[in-house]
Every structure is written in structure tokens, then in C-alpha cells.
Design an enzyme around this catalytic site. Structure first.
Site, short mmCIF file in Angstrom:
data_model
loop_
_atom_site.label_atom_id
_atom_site.label_comp_id
_atom_site.label_asym_id
_atom_site.label_seq_id
_atom_site.Cartn_x
_atom_site.Cartn_y
_atom_site.Cartn_z
CB CYS A 38 -2.25 0.70 4.61
SG CYS A 38 -0.87 1.68 4.54
CG HIS A 94 1.56 -1.47 2.57
ND1 HIS A 94 0.48 -0.78 2.48
CD2 HIS A 94 1.26 -2.69 2.59
CE1 HIS A 94 -0.59 -1.48 2.29
NE2 HIS A 94 0.12 -2.86 2.29
#
Ligand SMILES: [Zn+2]
Length: 372
Positions: free
Chosen positions: A44, A321
Site C-alpha cells: 500500500c 496502512h
């Protein structure tokens, strides 16, 4: 080649270019660029940066129209392979055929040149961006023929030529700026200046403040700091001095990074921690004039920046994240790019405590053929 054939070839070339430009414009009009990127196991950080770059209008136009091909440099370490993968990925993100795609070819290529990007561990999106900018500039650099004599150039321009070695690229023109660092002796007022180029500004967050403003971080970065024991060339002795930073060259696209990660020593060793501070930043009308060196302001004029992309980091150092918030040049609206899912968000959601890297532009929001 006979002359009429040369004219025909030229005509064919320009027709080809025209058709590519028309196709790129149709792509913009059709609302493309909203394709997600599959997570390949902690990728990510890479996906977040690629979506920010894919929403950099001048870059998209450069890649979608294939203009970059004539600039590819094969005689460097990465042999043009990084830019080819980045261009291929951005073209697919803009062809409007897929809901989401995989970036595994890009991951493979960047892993070939930098080992940390090879594995499945989470990496720092800022580190990835900084290295990627350097690779892209190197993959696209062409020799610039000097248009003016090199003597009597201002010191900032001399330093810029030393840094670029007379090579240039769209990446350099869009993202690279220069900082002037002036050290002034507190005894005799002798000043000494050095110059450094940057592809992003890396800003500290104020200590012990849960909320602050981007201008606080910029003030901290550019305000003077006292240094002790500076070797003054005039006094020929160690003196206290003031070190002050100014921008000597503002790039059209200004990338700002918040230093959220820091080493925390507790006697047993140091661990990396994350500052979760909320930094408020403007979506439009960021004025950088007060940070620009006075000598440069006279020639540069006033530049107002608007925000068009943010790389966000959620969570801690251990488990986190990344996502991206980007303003679509087609819809004029903000979208959240969370790996494979892309969804519209309200502009009021853009400023959050997850903001990690900000992408500001002072170029008009419409496609910019003249930059390329
Ligand atoms: Zn001195």
C-alpha cells in the site's frame, strides 16, 4: 530519403502525435484515472504514491501521449526500466478498462534496484517517493544546451547547474527546488551561503503539540537556528552563528513530507515511534512567498499552490496502512484510493491526522501541454 517522403513521414508523425493527444483528452473527459491498485502484501505504500503521481496532470499527459519515449536514457543504472514501468502503470490506470489492476511488474523492477522494496514488508512511502523521483529523473534526463554564457551567473544558478550537471527532465522541472542555507557570524556578521536541491521538503512537527498548522512546521523549518562553534572564515576562529534557510527555487509542484516517524531512546536502545499530531493545511491558496529568498522573489513573482494529492498513513510504526486522497482532474472532486477500492470523498475529509505527504501544485488545474 527523398524530400516529399520526408514531408510525408513528418506529416504521419504529427498526425500520430495528434491522435495520441486526442486520445489522452478523451481519456480525461471519460473520467478515467479512477482505477484501484491491488495490494500485493504490504504494497500500500507503493500504491499510495503511484495514485498521487497518477493524479499529477502534467505527468499523466506526458505518459499517456508517449512524449516520454524520446527522452528515455538507457545509459544509466536503471536503463530507463523504471520510467517504462511507471508509464505503463499510469497508462493502464487511465485507460478506463479496469476497476483495479496489479502493480507487480513495477514492484519487481523497483525490487531489482533497491532490495528493501523486494520483500513483502511494509515500507515508508516517503522513502519510496524520494528514491523513485531520483530514478525517474535519471531515466528521463537529456543534456540541456546552455542558452546563456555560464560566467556571471548568480550563485544559486551556479549551484543548480552543478547539481543537474546540465541534464534535465520533466521530473526535474516539475518537482525539484533549491534551498539556500545562510550562516551568519554573530561577531562580525560575515555571511556564507550554500545551496541544496530537494524533490520534497521534509518537515519536523512541533514537540508536545497535538495540533498545529502547516505554517508552524514551515516556520520551524525556515526560521533561523543558533549554531555554536562555527568556523568563521572572516574571524578565522570558532564563533556562534545563525543558520537560516530560504527557498531559492520554488518548484511548480511542491511536495511536503511530515516527519511523523522518529527514534525514541529509552536507555535500553531506541525504538521507532509515530507522532499522530493533527496538522491543519490549506486545500487552496498556499502562499510560500515568505519562505522565498528575497533575491529570488523579485524575479519569480507570486505563486499560489493548491493541494491535489495526499499520501496518508494510518496506525503505528509496527502495523500501518497507506491510502491516497487525490483530486480528480476530470471531476474536480476528491477520491480516496485505498488499494483496490476507489471512492468519492468530501473535500472536508482531506485534512486528517493521517496526512503524511502533501502534493501541492501552482500550475493551472487543466492539462498543461506547455510544461512538457
Ligand atoms: Zn566572524
Amino acid at each position: 530519403m527523398p524530400q516529399n517522403m520526408q514531408i510525408q513521414v513528418k506529416k504521419k508523425d504529427s498526425l500520430h502525435k495528434l491522435s495520441l493527444i486526442i486520445r489522452a483528452i478523451i481519456a480525461f473527459k471519460n473520467g478515467r484515472g479512477l482505477t484501484g491498485l491491488k495490494n500485493l502484501g504490504n504494497t500500500c505504500y507503493m500504491n499510495s504514491i503511484m495514485q498521487c503521481l497518477s493524479n499529477t496532470t502534467a505527468l499523466v499527459e506526458y505518459f499517456v501521449t508517449h512524449s516520454y519515449r524520446k527522452h528515455i536514457n538507457r545509459s544509466n543504472k536503471t536503463q530507463g526500466r523504471i520510467v517504462e514501468e511507471v508509464a505503463a502503470l499510469i497508462k493502464v490506470l487511465w485507460n478506463g478498462q479496469y476497476k483495479y489492476i496489479s502493480s507487480k511488474d513495477l514492484r519487481y523492477i523497483v525490487g531489482q534496484y533497491q532490495q528493501i522494496f523486494r520483500g513483502i514488508e511494509q515500507q515508508d512511502s516517503h522513502e519510496f517517493l524520494t528514491i523513485l523521483m531520483d530514478w525517474l529523473h535519471s531515466d528521463l534526463q537529456t543534456l540541456k544546451i546552455a542558452d546563456s554564457p555560464r560566467t556571471n551567473l548568480p550563485a544559486s544558478q551556479k549551484a543548480w547547474l552543478e547539481f543537474t550537471k546540465s541534464r534535465e527532465s520533466l521530473i526535474l522541472r516539475l518537482f525539484y527546488g533549491q534551498i539556500k542555507s545562510t550562516v551568519k557570524c554573530m561577531q562580525c556578521s560575515k555571511e556564507s551561503a550554500t545551496y541544496e536541491c530537494f524533490s520534497n521538503l521534509s518537515l519536523e512537527l512541533p514537540q508536545n503539540a497535538n495540533r498545529c498548522d502547516l505554517s508552524d512546521c514551515l516556520d520551524m523549518y525556515f526560521n533561523g537556528e543558533k549554531i555554536r562553534g562555527w568556523n568563521c572564515p572572516s574571524c578565522k576562529d570558532k564563533r556562534d552563528a545563525i543558520k537560516k534557510l530560504d527557498i531559492s527555487k520554488l518548484p511548480p509542484i511542491l511536495v511536503v513530507h511530515f516527519k511523523r516517524f522518529y527514534a525514541d531512546s529509552d536507555g535500553l536502545g531506541s525504538t521507532y515511534k509515530k507522532k499522530q499530531s493533527f496538522v491543519n493545511f490549506p486545500l487552496i491558496n498556499l502562499n510560500m512567498n515568505s519562505y522565498v529568498a528575497r533575491s529570488e522573489l523579485r524575479t519569480g513573482g507570486s505563486k499560489m499552490y493548491h493541494l491535489y494529492a495526499v499520501s496518508n498513513h494510518y496506525g503505528s510504526m509496527e502495523g500501518g496502512h497507506y491510502t491516497a486522497f487525490c483530486k480528480s482532474s476530470v471531476y474536480g472532486k476528491w477520491f480516496k484510493f485505498d488499494d483496490q477500492s476507489v471512492s468519492a470523498i468530501d473535500s472536508s475529509e482531506v485534512v486528517s491526522s493521517a496526512a503524511y505527504i502533501l502534493f501541492y501544485s501552482c500550475l493551472p488545474e487543466a492539462p498543461q501541454s506547455d510544461v512538457i
